[in-house]
Motif scaffolding. Structure first.
Motif, PDB file in Angstrom:
ATOM      1  N   GLU A 126       0.820  -1.207   0.000  1.00 17.16           N
ATOM      2  CA  GLU A 126       0.000   0.000   0.000  1.00 17.16           C
ATOM      3  C   GLU A 126       0.855   1.259   0.000  1.00 17.16           C
ATOM      4  OE1 GLU A 126      -3.476   0.149  -0.422  1.00 17.16           O
ATOM      5  OE2 GLU A 126      -2.813  -1.831  -1.047  1.00 17.16           O
ATOM      6  N   GLY A 127       1.989   1.198   0.714  1.00 17.12           N
ATOM      7  CA  GLY A 127       2.904   2.335   0.711  1.00 17.12           C
ATOM      8  C   GLY A 127       3.452   2.606  -0.679  1.00 17.12           C
ATOM      9  N   MET A 128       3.851   1.539  -1.382  1.00 18.82           N
ATOM     10  CA  MET A 128       4.362   1.675  -2.743  1.00 18.82           C
ATOM     11  C   MET A 128       3.287   2.210  -3.674  1.00 18.82           C
ATOM     12  SD  MET A 128       4.078   0.097  -5.940  1.00 18.82           S
ATOM     13  CE  MET A 128       3.304  -1.441  -5.458  1.00 18.82           C
ATOM     14  N   ALA A 129       2.076   1.668  -3.547  1.00 21.17           N
ATOM     15  CA  ALA A 129       0.979   2.089  -4.415  1.00 21.17           C
ATOM     16  C   ALA A 129       0.664   3.568  -4.214  1.00 21.17           C
ATOM     17  CB  ALA A 129      -0.254   1.236  -4.140  1.00 21.17           C
ATOM     18  N   ASN A 130       0.576   3.989  -2.970  1.00 15.68           N
ATOM     19  CA  ASN A 130       0.243   5.386  -2.694  1.00 15.68           C
ATOM     20  C   ASN A 130       1.379   6.323  -3.092  1.00 15.68           C
ATOM     21  OD1 ASN A 130      -2.372   4.988  -1.647  1.00 15.68           O
ATOM     22  ND2 ASN A 130      -1.533   4.296   0.283  1.00 15.68           N
ATOM     23  N   PHE A 131       2.618   5.867  -2.940  1.00 12.24           N
ATOM     24  CA  PHE A 131       3.763   6.686  -3.362  1.00 12.24           C
ATOM     25  C   PHE A 131       3.736   6.887  -4.882  1.00 12.24           C
ATOM     26  CE2 PHE A 131       8.156   7.285  -4.770  1.00 12.24           C
ATOM     27  CZ  PHE A 131       8.538   8.356  -3.970  1.00 12.24           C
ATOM     28  N   THR A 132       3.348   5.830  -5.619  1.00  7.86           N
ATOM     29  CA  THR A 132       3.252   5.924  -7.078  1.00  7.86           C
ATOM     30  C   THR A 132       2.262   7.012  -7.476  1.00  7.86           C
ATOM     31  OG1 THR A 132       3.768   3.570  -7.343  1.00  7.86           O
ATOM     32  CG2 THR A 132       2.674   4.663  -9.192  1.00  7.86           C
ATOM     33  N   ALA A 133       1.093   7.020  -6.829  1.00  3.94           N
ATOM     34  CA  ALA A 133       0.094   8.050  -7.129  1.00  3.94           C
ATOM     35  C   ALA A 133       0.595   9.426  -6.735  1.00  3.94           C
ATOM     36  CB  ALA A 133      -1.217   7.739  -6.405  1.00  3.94           C
ATOM     37  N   ALA A 134       1.227   9.494  -5.559  1.00  8.03           N
ATOM     38  CA  ALA A 134       1.659  10.788  -5.026  1.00  8.03           C
ATOM     39  C   ALA A 134       2.651  11.473  -5.948  1.00  8.03           C
ATOM     40  CB  ALA A 134       2.272  10.595  -3.643  1.00  8.03           C
ATOM     41  N   GLY A 183      -0.191  25.892   4.768  1.00  8.62           N
ATOM     42  CA  GLY A 183      -1.186  25.506   5.769  1.00  8.62           C
ATOM     43  C   GLY A 183      -1.806  24.149   5.476  1.00  8.62           C
ATOM     44  N   LEU A 184      -2.117  23.904   4.199  1.00  6.67           N
ATOM     45  CA  LEU A 184      -2.719  22.623   3.822  1.00  6.67           C
ATOM     46  C   LEU A 184      -1.763  21.454   4.067  1.00  6.67           C
ATOM     47  CD1 LEU A 184      -4.442  23.623   0.441  1.00  6.67           C
ATOM     48  CD2 LEU A 184      -5.570  23.155   2.614  1.00  6.67           C
ATOM     49  N   LEU A 185      -0.488  21.660   3.774  1.00  6.65           N
ATOM     50  CA  LEU A 185       0.473  20.562   3.928  1.00  6.65           C
ATOM     51  C   LEU A 185       0.768  20.266   5.397  1.00  6.65           C
ATOM     52  CD1 LEU A 185       2.981  21.146   0.990  1.00  6.65           C
ATOM     53  CD2 LEU A 185       0.962  19.673   1.086  1.00  6.65           C
ATOM     54  N   VAL A 186       0.775  21.285   6.232  1.00  3.90           N
ATOM     55  CA  VAL A 186       0.945  21.027   7.675  1.00  3.90           C
ATOM     56  C   VAL A 186      -0.231  20.191   8.184  1.00  3.90           C
ATOM     57  CG1 VAL A 186       1.057  22.068   9.975  1.00  3.90           C
ATOM     58  CG2 VAL A 186       2.355  23.075   8.088  1.00  3.90           C
ATOM     59  N   LEU A 187      -1.434  20.515   7.723  1.00  7.07           N
ATOM     60  CA  LEU A 187      -2.596  19.709   8.106  1.00  7.07           C
ATOM     61  C   LEU A 187      -2.452  18.277   7.593  1.00  7.07           C
ATOM     62  CD1 LEU A 187      -5.427  19.725   9.452  1.00  7.07           C
ATOM     63  CD2 LEU A 187      -6.370  20.256   7.188  1.00  7.07           C
ATOM     64  N   SER A 188      -1.935  18.123   6.370  1.00  4.89           N
ATOM     65  CA  SER A 188      -1.755  16.788   5.793  1.00  4.89           C
ATOM     66  C   SER A 188      -0.758  15.952   6.586  1.00  4.89           C
ATOM     67  CB  SER A 188      -1.274  16.900   4.340  1.00  4.89           C
ATOM     68  OG  SER A 188      -2.243  17.531   3.543  1.00  4.89           O
ATOM     69  N   LEU A 189       0.193  16.618   7.247  1.00  3.34           N
ATOM     70  CA  LEU A 189       1.209  15.892   8.018  1.00  3.34           C
ATOM     71  C   LEU A 189       0.635  15.178   9.238  1.00  3.34           C
ATOM     72  CD1 LEU A 189       4.252  18.351   7.869  1.00  3.34           C
ATOM     73  CD2 LEU A 189       4.180  16.001   7.002  1.00  3.34           C
ATOM     74  N   GLU A 234       0.752  16.751  -0.910  1.00  2.00           N
ATOM     75  CA  GLU A 234      -0.257  16.325   0.070  1.00  2.00           C
ATOM     76  C   GLU A 234      -0.217  14.808   0.261  1.00  2.00           C
ATOM     77  OE1 GLU A 234      -5.125  16.287   0.508  1.00  2.00           O
ATOM     78  OE2 GLU A 234      -4.103  15.826  -1.376  1.00  2.00           O
ATOM     79  N   SER A 235      -0.130  14.061  -0.842  1.00  2.00           N
ATOM     80  CA  SER A 235      -0.112  12.600  -0.741  1.00  2.00           C
ATOM     81  C   SER A 235       1.123  12.109  -0.011  1.00  2.00           C
ATOM     82  CB  SER A 235      -0.179  11.983  -2.139  1.00  2.00           C
ATOM     83  OG  SER A 235      -1.393  12.307  -2.777  1.00  2.00           O
ATOM     84  N   LEU A 236       2.268  12.738  -0.274  1.00  2.00           N
ATOM     85  CA  LEU A 236       3.504  12.352   0.420  1.00  2.00           C
ATOM     86  C   LEU A 236       3.404  12.669   1.908  1.00  2.00           C
ATOM     87  CD1 LEU A 236       6.133  13.571  -2.205  1.00  2.00           C
ATOM     88  CD2 LEU A 236       5.534  11.203  -1.671  1.00  2.00           C
ATOM     89  N   CYS A 237       2.821  13.820   2.242  1.00  3.57           N
ATOM     90  CA  CYS A 237       2.639  14.178   3.657  1.00  3.57           C
ATOM     91  C   CYS A 237       1.684  13.220   4.354  1.00  3.57           C
ATOM     92  CB  CYS A 237       2.110  15.610   3.767  1.00  3.57           C
ATOM     93  SG  CYS A 237       3.319  16.885   3.361  1.00  3.57           S
ATOM     94  N   THR A 238       0.609  12.832   3.649  1.00  2.00           N
ATOM     95  CA  THR A 238      -0.355  11.895   4.225  1.00  2.00           C
ATOM     96  C   THR A 238       0.273  10.527   4.451  1.00  2.00           C
ATOM     97  OG1 THR A 238      -2.182  13.045   3.140  1.00  2.00           O
ATOM     98  CG2 THR A 238      -2.622  10.811   3.885  1.00  2.00           C
ATOM     99  N   LEU A 239       1.135  10.119   3.529  1.00  2.39           N
ATOM    100  CA  LEU A 239       1.856   8.851   3.684  1.00  2.39           C
ATOM    101  C   LEU A 239       2.750   8.905   4.915  1.00  2.39           C
ATOM    102  CD1 LEU A 239       2.466   6.070   2.446  1.00  2.39           C
ATOM    103  CD2 LEU A 239       4.224   7.170   1.032  1.00  2.39           C
TER     104      LEU A 239
END
Length: 391
Positions: free
Chosen positions: A47-55, A218-224, A342-347
């Motif tokens: 799942e980490g690899m899959a989400n990193f690919t999208a990110a 601001g959005l990326l801090v929230l994503s973290l 955002e996707s990288l921060c969420t990961l």
């Protein structure tokens, strides 16, 4: 100009069918992977690899879309990749094949996301962006509610017949691809950024406006601290002791999200996006405080109700806000830059939340998220001004 025009309507139904396909598999994939011998660690790596690919691909393909001045080729190919990846999962059970199938699915998301959002932006004005993106998110999220419900029904009718579920999930996926072919577009003026390599989309930061930069920070801090919803589902299972209640709570959240997304878009267009957005962040913080405080089953469902309103107030409006602050010729790049980061921060947030949960328990993990989100709300209150279009 009609607010919900033909292009917006078709793209919204495309997203609805695509999400039915994806969310049909959301509660099934972890169980299926364990059945075919995947360890918890291997599932996490997959799942980490899959989400990193999208990110990492969202920004690249967003910039390519701006360079070409076209959106639909990226949208068509992106939804096609995601559609065919579903039945691919049923073909073989070899780990490498499963990894490849998931990568194809997530690459499809990376291909289409920024181009689709740029196309939505082209079919709106600064005064109607929140409604357009709110309507699209509402339809998308209805698909996210229908998908798990269908999966549960199929799981009851055909216990452990995973291959059938994967094959059937391909049907709404292919419907989404077919709908895209109803759309036409005119080539837009090409990007003002120089061509470059895979990571050249990061160059957008140099030319981005100051309001765009402040908003994205601001959005990326929230994503973290905005980790995967899987943690909320795990907590729900822990509290209720019932898998069905956990999935039911997730469906309930998606229904609330879908029902209020468009009305909140209307409210944001008529007042200020920042005000609705700020209220959403405060609700996000409240939800995590509730999850942290040893909740009962009724409190869990209250939290998911508030979580649905938060998502409607933030997820669609973020795209509307960003496109209002982006340069016209680089809209897909601006969206792609943000969604990649955002996707990288969420990961990263999911990894940190998992570590905190394992080491100190779920309470501390959720309290940390709630406190940081509260701090972000102060940032939006004191630093961020209401958006105005900058081209």
């Amino acid at each position: 100009m009609k607010i919900i025009n033909r292009t917006v309507l078709v793209l919204s139904f495309v997203s609805l069918f695509a999400d039915v396909a994806s969310e049909m598999l959301y509660p099934i994939i972890p169980v299926y992977l364990k059945e075919i011998g995947f360890s918890v660690l291997l599932i996490g790596v997959l799942e980490g690899m899959a989400n990193f690919t999208a990110a990492i691909s969202k920004g690249y393909f967003g910039k390519r879309s701006d360079e070409s001045g076209l959106r639909l080729p990226f949208v068509k190919l992106g939804y096609f990749f995601s559609a065919v990846s579903k039945p691919m999962m049923a073909a073989f059970t070899y780990p490498l094949w499963i990894f490849f199938s998931r990568a194809v699915d997530r690459l499809g998301k990376g291909l289409r996301t920024a181009a689709r959002d740029a196309l939505l932006s082209q079919n709106a004005t600064p005064q109607t962006k929140a409604r357009v993106f709110g309507f699209h998110r509402a339809m998308d999220t209805f698909g996210a509610a229908i998908g798990p419900a269908l999966a549960l029904l199929l799981f009851v009718l055909y216990p452990k017949n995973y291959a059938l579920i994967f094959l059937l999930a391909g049907i709404p996926g292919l419907l989404s691809v077919a709908l895209v072919f109803l759309l036409k577009e005119k080539r837009q003026p090409s990007s003002t950024l120089n061509e470059g390599g895979f990571f050249s989309f990061f160059g957008y930061w140099r030319i981005a406006s100051s309001p765009y930069k402040k908003l994205v920070v601001g959005l990326l801090v929230l994503s973290l601290v905005n980790s995967s919803d899987v943690f909320l589902l795990l907590k729900t299972k822990e509290v209720t002791g019932d898998d069905r209640l956990a999935i039911g709570a997730y469906i309930f959240y998606n229904v609330v999200f879908a029902l209020v997304a468009y009305p909140l878009g209307v409210l944001a267009d008529r007042t200020k996006i920042r005000n609705v957005f700020l209220a959403g962040i405060l609700l996000f913080s409240t939800v995590y405080f509730l999850f942290a405080a040893s909740p009962s089953t009724p409190v869990i469902f209250l939290a998911f109700f508030l979580y649905g309103i938060y998502a409607a107030a933030v997820e669609g409006l973020a795209k509307a806000w960003i496109t209002n602050l982006s340069h016209n010729r680089n809209t897909a790049t601006a969206v792609g830059f943000y969604t990649s980061c955002e996707s990288l921060c969420t990961l990263l947030a999911s990894v940190v939340t998992g570590l905190l949960w394992q080491r100190f328990g779920s309470g501390l993990a959720f309290y940390v998220t709630a406190v940081v989100a509260l701090s972000v709300s102060l940032y939006f209150l004191l630093v961020i001004r209401s958006p105005a279009k900058e081209s």
